[in-house]
Design a protein around this motif. Structure first.
Motif, PDB file in Angstrom:
ATOM      1  N   SER A  62       0.737  -1.023  -0.058  1.00  8.58           N
ATOM      2  CA  SER A  62       0.049  -0.011  -0.062  1.00  8.58           C
ATOM      3  C   SER A  62       1.080   1.251   0.023  1.00  8.58           C
ATOM      4  O   SER A  62       1.843   1.277   0.704  1.00  8.58           O
ATOM      5  CB  SER A  62      -0.854  -0.065   1.416  1.00  8.58           C
ATOM      6  N   MET A  63       0.729   2.257  -0.810  1.00  8.02           N
ATOM      7  CA  MET A  63       1.377   3.375  -0.841  1.00  8.02           C
ATOM      8  C   MET A  63       0.501   4.679  -0.641  1.00  8.02           C
ATOM      9  O   MET A  63      -0.688   4.552  -1.141  1.00  8.02           O
ATOM     10  CB  MET A  63       1.909   3.623  -2.414  1.00  8.02           C
ATOM     11  N   THR A  64       1.232   5.587  -0.084  1.00 10.43           N
ATOM     12  CA  THR A  64       0.439   6.768   0.395  1.00 10.43           C
ATOM     13  C   THR A  64       1.093   8.057  -0.321  1.00 10.43           C
ATOM     14  O   THR A  64       2.317   7.985  -0.573  1.00 10.43           O
ATOM     15  CB  THR A  64       0.411   6.937   1.859  1.00 10.43           C
ATOM     16  N   PHE A  65       0.314   8.811  -0.850  1.00 12.22           N
ATOM     17  CA  PHE A  65       0.833  10.197  -1.424  1.00 12.22           C
ATOM     18  C   PHE A  65      -0.029  11.340  -1.022  1.00 12.22           C
ATOM     19  O   PHE A  65      -1.227  11.211  -0.607  1.00 12.22           O
ATOM     20  CB  PHE A  65       0.815  10.190  -2.988  1.00 12.22           C
ATOM     21  N   GLY A  66       0.598  12.499  -0.948  1.00 14.39           N
ATOM     22  CA  GLY A  66       0.003  13.616  -0.656  1.00 14.39           C
ATOM     23  C   GLY A  66      -0.371  14.416  -2.185  1.00 14.39           C
ATOM     24  O   GLY A  66       0.372  14.337  -2.987  1.00 14.39           O
ATOM     25  N   LEU A  67      -1.714  14.880  -2.306  1.00 13.35           N
ATOM     26  CA  LEU A  67      -1.958  15.989  -3.281  1.00 13.35           C
ATOM     27  C   LEU A  67      -2.640  17.192  -2.905  1.00 13.35           C
ATOM     28  O   LEU A  67      -3.689  16.899  -2.039  1.00 13.35           O
ATOM     29  CB  LEU A  67      -3.151  15.127  -4.159  1.00 13.35           C
ATOM     30  N   PHE A  68      -1.949  18.292  -3.396  1.00 10.88           N
ATOM     31  CA  PHE A  68      -2.569  19.549  -3.116  1.00 10.88           C
ATOM     32  C   PHE A  68      -3.326  20.050  -4.312  1.00 10.88           C
ATOM     33  O   PHE A  68      -2.573  19.918  -5.471  1.00 10.88           O
ATOM     34  CB  PHE A  68      -1.256  20.469  -2.714  1.00 10.88           C
ATOM     35  N   LEU A  69      -4.583  20.482  -4.425  1.00  9.13           N
ATOM     36  CA  LEU A  69      -5.149  21.067  -5.391  1.00  9.13           C
ATOM     37  C   LEU A  69      -5.505  22.332  -5.057  1.00  9.13           C
ATOM     38  O   LEU A  69      -6.042  22.684  -3.967  1.00  9.13           O
ATOM     39  CB  LEU A  69      -6.423  20.257  -5.815  1.00  9.13           C
ATOM     40  N   PRO A  70      -5.006  23.415  -5.788  1.00  9.53           N
ATOM     41  CA  PRO A  70      -5.527  24.800  -5.586  1.00  9.53           C
ATOM     42  C   PRO A  70      -6.982  24.998  -5.968  1.00  9.53           C
ATOM     43  O   PRO A  70      -7.606  24.107  -6.587  1.00  9.53           O
ATOM     44  CB  PRO A  70      -4.595  25.687  -6.910  1.00  9.53           C
ATOM     45  N   SER A  71      -7.327  26.153  -5.116  1.00  7.08           N
ATOM     46  CA  SER A  71      -8.955  26.270  -5.092  1.00  7.08           C
ATOM     47  C   SER A  71      -9.674  26.463  -6.765  1.00  7.08           C
ATOM     48  O   SER A  71     -10.767  25.672  -6.856  1.00  7.08           O
ATOM     49  CB  SER A  71      -9.184  27.650  -4.636  1.00  7.08           C
ATOM     50  N   ARG A  72      -8.853  26.703  -7.813  1.00  2.81           N
ATOM     51  CA  ARG A  72      -9.213  26.808  -9.015  1.00  2.81           C
ATOM     52  C   ARG A  72      -9.641  25.317  -9.390  1.00  2.81           C
ATOM     53  O   ARG A  72     -10.815  25.568 -10.378  1.00  2.81           O
ATOM     54  CB  ARG A  72      -8.254  27.315  -9.909  1.00  2.81           C
ATOM     55  N   PHE A  73      -9.160  24.246  -9.017  1.00  2.21           N
ATOM     56  CA  PHE A  73      -9.458  23.050  -9.455  1.00  2.21           C
ATOM     57  C   PHE A  73     -10.256  22.165  -8.265  1.00  2.21           C
ATOM     58  O   PHE A  73     -10.789  21.149  -8.642  1.00  2.21           O
ATOM     59  CB  PHE A  73      -8.220  22.295  -9.794  1.00  2.21           C
ATOM     60  N   ALA A  74     -10.211  22.555  -7.208  1.00  2.00           N
ATOM     61  CA  ALA A  74     -10.772  21.833  -6.088  1.00  2.00           C
ATOM     62  C   ALA A  74     -11.879  23.015  -5.386  1.00  2.00           C
ATOM     63  O   ALA A  74     -11.863  23.213  -4.158  1.00  2.00           O
ATOM     64  CB  ALA A  74      -9.916  21.475  -5.130  1.00  2.00           C
ATOM     65  N   THR A  75     -12.821  23.320  -6.384  1.00  2.00           N
ATOM     66  CA  THR A  75     -13.634  24.262  -5.872  1.00  2.00           C
ATOM     67  C   THR A  75     -14.366  24.115  -4.720  1.00  2.00           C
ATOM     68  O   THR A  75     -14.691  24.905  -3.726  1.00  2.00           O
ATOM     69  CB  THR A  75     -14.624  24.796  -6.797  1.00  2.00           C
ATOM     70  N   ASN A  76     -14.972  22.745  -4.596  1.00  2.00           N
ATOM     71  CA  ASN A  76     -15.698  22.444  -3.476  1.00  2.00           C
ATOM     72  C   ASN A  76     -15.813  20.929  -3.808  1.00  2.00           C
ATOM     73  O   ASN A  76     -16.485  20.612  -4.548  1.00  2.00           O
ATOM     74  CB  ASN A  76     -17.075  23.070  -3.536  1.00  2.00           C
ATOM     75  N   ILE A  77     -15.387  20.334  -2.756  1.00  2.00           N
ATOM     76  CA  ILE A  77     -15.405  18.971  -2.782  1.00  2.00           C
ATOM     77  C   ILE A  77     -16.635  18.298  -2.776  1.00  2.00           C
ATOM     78  O   ILE A  77     -16.880  16.953  -3.094  1.00  2.00           O
ATOM     79  CB  ILE A  77     -14.483  18.280  -1.723  1.00  2.00           C
ATOM     80  N   ASP A  78     -17.773  18.980  -2.288  1.00  2.00           N
ATOM     81  CA  ASP A  78     -19.123  18.427  -2.093  1.00  2.00           C
ATOM     82  C   ASP A  78     -19.772  18.616  -3.385  1.00  2.00           C
ATOM     83  O   ASP A  78     -20.932  18.336  -3.344  1.00  2.00           O
ATOM     84  CB  ASP A  78     -19.803  19.226  -0.952  1.00  2.00           C
TER      85      ASP A  78
END
Length: 177
Positions: A62-78
């Motif tokens: 199992s591998m784990t990674f971090g992912l940062f998405l700027p607001s322009r692309f992650a506007t609202n996860i809902d």
């Protein structure tokens, strides 16, 4: 401005064409992955930081990674907003004794990535787990941060980090996110 003054930096820049927010993509595409889990989600400024684990075919762990998405692309996860612009991605490869969280916690890069509309991917530095060979040394074994494919036992079964960071992880991100 520099993201970090460390000498153990290796950055790969790629373009990502499908920029729907992560929550929507996980819902739509999780059926195609054998093992997939969002470990945590945090708002960082206007953007979002995710820790994601999955079963790796390269490392057989199992591998784990971090992912940062700027607001322009992650506007609202809902919401299921679709943004058809390309996403510039920087892959940050940490060095010795690190894991997928070191850069996220210490570099202060998220505000810069937000400003420049750049996604950041931060993979772990090595395979981890009970079956992964280790030695009592900071510079070899679990956490060592050598992005190579091992060719000799006992390391050759799990230590395929070159393949993981150059092929498997980018393919996963391109197909799933």
């Amino acid at each position: 401005e520099s993201l970090c003054s460390s000498l153990c930096i290796y950055v790969v820049v790629r373009r990502q064409s499908d920029t729907r927010d992560l929550f929507t993509l996980v819902q739509e595409r999780s059926a195609t992955m054998t093992s997939y889990k969002i470990v945590s989600t945090n708002r960082v400024g206007a953007g979002s930081y995710y820790r994601i684990s999955h079963d790796s075919t390269s490392t057989k762990t199992s591998m784990t990674f971090g992912l940062f998405l700027p607001s322009r692309f992650a506007t609202n996860i809902d919401e299921s907003a679709i943004n058809k612009e390309n996403v510039l991605v920087i892959y940050w490869l940490s060095g010795l004794t690190c894991d997928d969280t070191n850069f996220a916690m210490k570099a202060g890069a998220f505000s810069h990535a937000e400003r420049e509309n750049v996604a950041l991917v931060m993979p772990d530095t090595s395979p981890r787990g009970e079956d992964v060979p280790n030695v009592d040394s900071y510079d070899l074994g679990v956490g060592a941060g050598f992005y190579v494919n091992a060719t000799e036992e006992p390391y050759s079964k799990h230590y395929h980090m070159y393949t993981y960071v150059t092929e498997e992880l980018p393919a996963l991100l391109e197909s799933q996110f």
